[in-house]
Write an enzyme that holds these catalytic residues in place. Sequence first.
Site, PDB file in Angstrom:
ATOM      1  N   HIS B 242     -38.796 109.707  20.216  1.00 46.67           N
ATOM      2  CA  HIS B 242     -40.194 109.279  20.207  1.00 46.67           C
ATOM      3  C   HIS B 242     -41.031 110.557  20.268  1.00 46.67           C
ATOM      4  O   HIS B 242     -40.729 111.460  21.032  1.00 46.67           O
ATOM      5  CB  HIS B 242     -40.464 108.382  21.416  1.00 46.67           C
ATOM      6  N   ARG B 263     -51.991 107.885  18.989  1.00 44.61           N
ATOM      7  CA  ARG B 263     -52.135 108.561  17.701  1.00 44.61           C
ATOM      8  C   ARG B 263     -52.871 107.661  16.727  1.00 44.61           C
ATOM      9  O   ARG B 263     -53.701 108.125  15.945  1.00 44.61           O
ATOM     10  CB  ARG B 263     -50.767 108.967  17.158  1.00 44.61           C
TER      11      ARG B 263
END
Lengths: 115, 569, 201, 165
Positions: B242, B263
């Site tokens: 991740h 994000r």
Amino acid sequence: MSGRTLAYLVVRLTGLLLAVLVTGHFAVTHIVHDVSTTDASFVAHRWSSVLWVVWDGLLLACALVHGASGVWVAVDDYVDVRRRRPWRSVLVAVTTLLFALGAVVLVVSAARSAG
Amino acid sequence: MARATDDVTAVDTDVAVVGSGGAGLMCVLHAMTADPGLDVTILSKGAVGRSGCTRMVQGGFNAVLDPADSLELHLRDTLEGGKYLNDQELAHTLVTDAPRVVNELETRVGCFFDRAPDGRIHQKAFAGQQFDRTVHRGDLTGIEIMGRLRDQMFRLGPRELEDVRALDLVRDADGELAGVTALDIRTGRALLARARVVVVATGGAATMYRIAAPAREKTGDGVAMCWRAGIPLRDMEMLQFHPTGLLAGESRLTGAVLEEGLRGAGAYLTNAAGERYMARYDAARMERSTRDVVSRAGYTEIMAGRGTPNGAVLIDISRLGAAEVERRFPGMVERTRQVGQDLARGPVEVSPTAHFHMGGVVIDRDCRTELPGLLVAGEDAGGTHGANRLGGNGVAESTVYGARAGDIAAAIAADRPLRTPDAEQVATSVAAAYAPLTRETGEAPFPVTGELKDAMWVGCGVVRDRAGLEECLQVVDELADRASRVAVAGPREVNFAWQEALDLRNQLTVARNVVESALLRTESRGAHYRADFPDQDDVAWSRYIVLRDGADPVVRDVEHTRVSPEVSA
Amino acid sequence: MMVLDLLLAIQREHDACIGFRFSCRVAMCGTCTLRLDGRSVLACQTPVPQDRDTVRLDPVAGLPVLRDLVVDTAPFWREWAKVTPYLVPHDGLTEPAVVTPDSDERRLIDASLDCIGCAACYSSCAVAAGSRDFVGPAALNRAMVLVADSRDAAAEQRLAVADGAGGVDRCHYVYGCSAVCPKGLDPAAAIRYLRKSRLKS
Amino acid sequence: MSAAQGVFLGAFTVVVLAVVGFAAVVLVSARRIDGGGFVGVALRRMARSRRERAEAARWAFYAHRISGFGIFAFLCLHVVDVSLYAVSPSLYDDVHALYGTAPMRVFECALLVAICFHTLNGLRLLAVDVADLGLTASLRLLGGVASLTVVAAVAGSAVILGPVT
């Protein structure tokens, strides 16, 4: 309604009544009058009034019921489930005796004051 | 202590389920629903229903519920994500069973997922999918699923062996599966569970990396156990990272995931020089690029010395304003504040973090393995996700395949007799478990674990190459040698240092397979990136690697039974 | 540095066999519960107090200690199991129920989901006297979630438990539970809800 | 001192011992089971942060219990001593004279504190039930309970102790 729900209501209702009855009783005997003046003649005078006989009778009943319920719950909390019975018996016996004694005294004294 | 091996408590059961995460408990639920008379035993290294990673799922569960969505689309998304390395039958089973399992979780198990304004189950968008199909309960979906599954156990009443770690699969004199040996962590006593069917569902092994997201139990116990029993493993090189794991120094919080939504919401990733480095890796999508690309970019920056002194890159979303960040990401803000940083007011140090193992035991769509009576479900199994797992497909896999394993276990248990395990196998297994405790002198397991995590991070991490992998393999072998000599002091009751030593053995087994497999795959695909072979090679490598103890690796063609990849130049 | 990191450091550097539990280290498994200076907390979420040299760590209260900080949670789950903690779907529940997010039902349940079974509330409950036979805040919270759930058909048997000897009457609004819940749940409110439901039934 | 007064003081001593014993049971089990009994630690915790102030509700519970038991125990004695009036008013006066002594007045002040706190805190618990008060509101009320108790106790004590000072 289950017995437990009833007990829950009784504790709260008697508590509400006691908030008036106990503080009133304490105020009269300790604040309004000095405690040293609350002698037998004070009692005689008080119990010649129906209001105070009813007040003290209610106070006696409510306080015993409320107090005994509270101790009953405390027994649940601090005594192991197998050893609760004797404590409860003592509690019920003492409370009943005190109520009987108080009621008799109140009736006898009120009758004497009235007579 | 020397007599410890003579002292093995025996338990007879119809189905022994190893692991109590999503797959394990779903298996118990299905087995006992299919056949209420079945005797089912759970062996759980941690607290039943409260260990493993299903519990930690934040995002949610991918399932096709909306008439406008389709199973074909979900399958295609899953295969695209997996770079067509998936066993397509497994992926197909996943997407076709998922809607039924969501329905079961809602109407039988009791999960109460979030609702859309119209009162129906809400499905949110998740990376890599063409349709909003992720069912969730806030951002704590795993707690809802595992909490409710745990409660089902109170209805069903399986035998719960909590704090009992499974050691080895054992066979009888004819080589048939007879049961599993185990160790009761509370008493330190050995245990033998004789079973008609054994289901292995212990979860993956990503904790073998220095920076890792999973729960502590996930030390590859199931995969290592199957490996020692001679069961073939596939896709072992495929370990997902991740991109934004929290970096908190020595704190165990290191590796905890900062969610992908940051994000998506416009967070910048910068290196120590303040440069938005994603411009050099994926100028079009920048920070919103896929997990593998963003992970690789961050890892490359850090390894090239452009990271912070702590070995991190920075994620910064503070330009949205502190109040806005606090409103949208309360959990993440709190998580960063715990380690003395503040996501709402400035950049936070992050690093890629080892997350999920796509590889594992070779199974068919009914969770059967090569060994009759042995079923494997969840992260222990390989093939469903191919080279990369989509967010939201993990808990779907655990529950879908857990359920299937339970159904099959109930169906085949009656036909399989209880067998008598070979006494020598049991003795060997138990003796190996007791070994660290009985040694008088030797180093503690903790430094060895630490060195393994470092070696894997550097040599077999997000970016790999031949030289690094070869060196890593050598280190792993040296560590395995040291691990075979570690000593643990103290009592045998509730001794977690001893448990660490046993975890370490399994981690090393899995680590060796990951490195070996990564060496073999001379291309880059999904989570596996070779700096010396940076391109995907569909001609030579539409194939998967199968490893087996005592045999040479085998490379097999992926069969595109459902969907063929669109041919790329 | 979290209390968990402190324990791990002790394990690595001082006493390798110190007994303590943990799993997820991000407040989702609820296995690392202990008492820091008397307060029930998750070790993974609680910073080590910096204002003094020593801190006091105790195992969870009210549960038998296996070793050091490791307790046997069985009594906690025994109480939990008493309230029929699983959904008993009513006949005809074959599709996920339609419940709007702003309905009273959903709002009530929403605030009380996410229990991780860490037993911090149980540990912090002052009714934790010597002979604890109170089903406890966590179990009653679960009972409330299911009593309020329109998909469920076993509200009556749960209310009977809530009205029983170990039920809601044992609560004295000490608020230990609501104050320590690491997920911000309010079991005291759930208990209050059950008391009210009992009066209505 | 008359014999009747001696008996009363004996019974009174039993009541006080019972209350002390009960308080010990409450506090010891608190210390043993839920960690609430660590007085110094609890005070430090309450001083440290807002969230820790919830600890006050725990201490309110202990105080409620102990004060309630104290009042009940005294009630038991009081019913008997008032009953003497029915037997003989002079016997009642004889025993009752003790209530005017300085030590008993100090006890009466303590009784006043117990009654005030138990009453006000009891009303607070009633409000929690009736008005669905949560932790924050109930703690705020507890602050009110504590302040009112102090005010009433100080004022009342001044009146009660007035004649002997």
